[in-house]
Design a protein around this motif. Sequence first.
Motif, PDB file in Angstrom:
ATOM      1  N   LEU A  55      -9.665  -8.348  -0.131  1.00 59.62           N
ATOM      2  CA  LEU A  55      -8.700  -7.339  -0.550  1.00 59.62           C
ATOM      3  C   LEU A  55      -7.297  -7.895  -0.774  1.00 59.62           C
ATOM      4  CD1 LEU A  55      -9.744  -4.379   1.765  1.00 59.62           C
ATOM      5  CD2 LEU A  55     -10.227  -4.677  -0.669  1.00 59.62           C
ATOM      6  N   LEU A  56      -7.006  -9.047  -0.199  1.00 61.03           N
ATOM      7  CA  LEU A  56      -5.665  -9.612  -0.273  1.00 61.03           C
ATOM      8  C   LEU A  56      -5.158  -9.798  -1.705  1.00 61.03           C
ATOM      9  CD1 LEU A  56      -3.435 -10.455   1.634  1.00 61.03           C
ATOM     10  CD2 LEU A  56      -4.340 -12.777   1.558  1.00 61.03           C
ATOM     11  N   PRO A  57      -5.920 -10.382  -2.646  1.00 64.79           N
ATOM     12  CA  PRO A  57      -5.395 -10.514  -4.018  1.00 64.79           C
ATOM     13  C   PRO A  57      -5.116  -9.157  -4.672  1.00 64.79           C
ATOM     14  CG  PRO A  57      -7.313 -11.914  -3.725  1.00 64.79           C
ATOM     15  CD  PRO A  57      -7.198 -11.074  -2.505  1.00 64.79           C
ATOM     16  N   LEU A  58      -5.920  -8.155  -4.382  1.00 67.17           N
ATOM     17  CA  LEU A  58      -5.661  -6.818  -4.929  1.00 67.17           C
ATOM     18  C   LEU A  58      -4.351  -6.254  -4.392  1.00 67.17           C
ATOM     19  CD1 LEU A  58      -9.214  -5.219  -4.790  1.00 67.17           C
ATOM     20  CD2 LEU A  58      -7.956  -5.945  -6.812  1.00 67.17           C
ATOM     21  N   MET A  59      -4.129  -6.419  -3.094  1.00 64.19           N
ATOM     22  CA  MET A  59      -2.893  -5.899  -2.504  1.00 64.19           C
ATOM     23  C   MET A  59      -1.664  -6.643  -3.036  1.00 64.19           C
ATOM     24  SD  MET A  59      -4.015  -4.986   1.430  1.00 64.19           S
ATOM     25  CE  MET A  59      -4.320  -6.654   1.890  1.00 64.19           C
ATOM     26  N   ALA A  62      -1.105  -5.464  -6.629  1.00 66.67           N
ATOM     27  CA  ALA A  62      -0.523  -4.117  -6.647  1.00 66.67           C
ATOM     28  C   ALA A  62       0.939  -4.144  -6.212  1.00 66.67           C
ATOM     29  CB  ALA A  62      -1.323  -3.191  -5.748  1.00 66.67           C
ATOM     30  N   LEU A  63       1.261  -4.984  -5.247  1.00 64.38           N
ATOM     31  CA  LEU A  63       2.643  -5.120  -4.796  1.00 64.38           C
ATOM     32  C   LEU A  63       3.528  -5.655  -5.928  1.00 64.38           C
ATOM     33  CD1 LEU A  63       4.610  -4.960  -2.386  1.00 64.38           C
ATOM     34  CD2 LEU A  63       4.033  -7.342  -1.897  1.00 64.38           C
ATOM     35  N   GLY A  64       3.015  -6.647  -6.657  1.00 63.18           N
ATOM     36  CA  GLY A  64       3.775  -7.193  -7.784  1.00 63.18           C
ATOM     37  C   GLY A  64       4.034  -6.149  -8.855  1.00 63.18           C
ATOM     38  N   GLY A  84       1.798 -10.973 -13.909  1.00 62.92           N
ATOM     39  CA  GLY A  84       1.388 -11.761 -12.739  1.00 62.92           C
ATOM     40  C   GLY A  84       0.585 -10.932 -11.748  1.00 62.92           C
ATOM     41  N   GLY A  85       1.017  -9.688 -11.530  1.00 58.26           N
ATOM     42  CA  GLY A  85       0.284  -8.808 -10.618  1.00 58.26           C
ATOM     43  C   GLY A  85      -1.130  -8.527 -11.100  1.00 58.26           C
ATOM     44  N   ILE A  86      -1.261  -8.320 -12.413  1.00 62.81           N
ATOM     45  CA  ILE A  86      -2.589  -8.063 -12.976  1.00 62.81           C
ATOM     46  C   ILE A  86      -3.468  -9.311 -12.865  1.00 62.81           C
ATOM     47  CG2 ILE A  86      -3.825  -7.596 -15.146  1.00 62.81           C
ATOM     48  CD1 ILE A  86      -1.513  -5.649 -15.829  1.00 62.81           C
ATOM     49  N   GLY A  89      -4.540  -9.735  -9.312  1.00 67.00           N
ATOM     50  CA  GLY A  89      -5.562  -8.730  -9.018  1.00 67.00           C
ATOM     51  C   GLY A  89      -6.909  -9.084  -9.619  1.00 67.00           C
ATOM     52  N   LEU A  90      -6.912  -9.638 -10.824  1.00 69.70           N
ATOM     53  CA  LEU A  90      -8.168 -10.045 -11.465  1.00 69.70           C
ATOM     54  C   LEU A  90      -8.819 -11.230 -10.753  1.00 69.70           C
ATOM     55  CD1 LEU A  90      -7.287  -9.696 -15.258  1.00 69.70           C
ATOM     56  CD2 LEU A  90      -8.797  -8.241 -13.890  1.00 69.70           C
ATOM     57  N   ALA A  91      -8.016 -12.029 -10.067  1.00 71.35           N
ATOM     58  CA  ALA A  91      -8.567 -13.156  -9.308  1.00 71.35           C
ATOM     59  C   ALA A  91      -9.429 -12.676  -8.142  1.00 71.35           C
ATOM     60  CB  ALA A  91      -7.437 -14.034  -8.790  1.00 71.35           C
ATOM     61  N   ALA A  92      -9.305 -11.405  -7.790  1.00 71.91           N
ATOM     62  CA  ALA A  92     -10.087 -10.865  -6.675  1.00 71.91           C
ATOM     63  C   ALA A  92     -11.578 -10.836  -6.995  1.00 71.91           C
ATOM     64  CB  ALA A  92      -9.597  -9.458  -6.323  1.00 71.91           C
ATOM     65  N   ALA A  93     -11.950 -10.670  -8.266  1.00 73.36           N
ATOM     66  CA  ALA A  93     -13.370 -10.545  -8.611  1.00 73.36           C
ATOM     67  C   ALA A  93     -14.164 -11.815  -8.301  1.00 73.36           C
ATOM     68  CB  ALA A  93     -13.522 -10.142 -10.073  1.00 73.36           C
TER      69      ALA A  93
END
Length: 154
Positions: A55-59, A62-64, A84-86, A89-93
């Motif tokens: 969940l960390l990359p998503l958080m 989202a913070l960015g 950068g935030g997107i 977040g995509l790195a989470a997959a």
Amino acid sequence: MTTYYRDSDVEVTSAGVRMNGREYALVELRQVWHTRGRRSWGTIAGRGALGVAMLLPLMVGALGVGIALVAHASVAVTAGLIGGGILIGLAAAPLADVLLEHVDRSYDRGSRRREIWVRTRQGDVLLLSTADAARFGRIYRALQRALEPSRVTR
């Protein structure tokens, strides 16, 4: 003779059982049962840490995006933060795919020690003690199948 299970330490056949260097004929086994040990909280904490890591990359992403929308910055800085935030977040997959595989293996191994016990004329004997839940299940099912024709109480 039918072989129900075999690995380097264990062999379960229609004639008998060999575990950890000891051999028993099926007719010697009066009763077979299993026990479960206490839960390993370290294993459970490890699974939780893997969940947080997923969940960390998503958080962070989202913070960015949130900072980009709240901050009164130039268009270039705002677009950079959102982009950068997107991307983060995509790195989470792909990260989640790798970490979920570790979680699956953790559940296969189990979080507690399991033991197989038998009662013979000489008394109760611990046949197997393992933390590997999948291996335990295969061995115990093989032992049950081997004992079915002989009608030994389990």
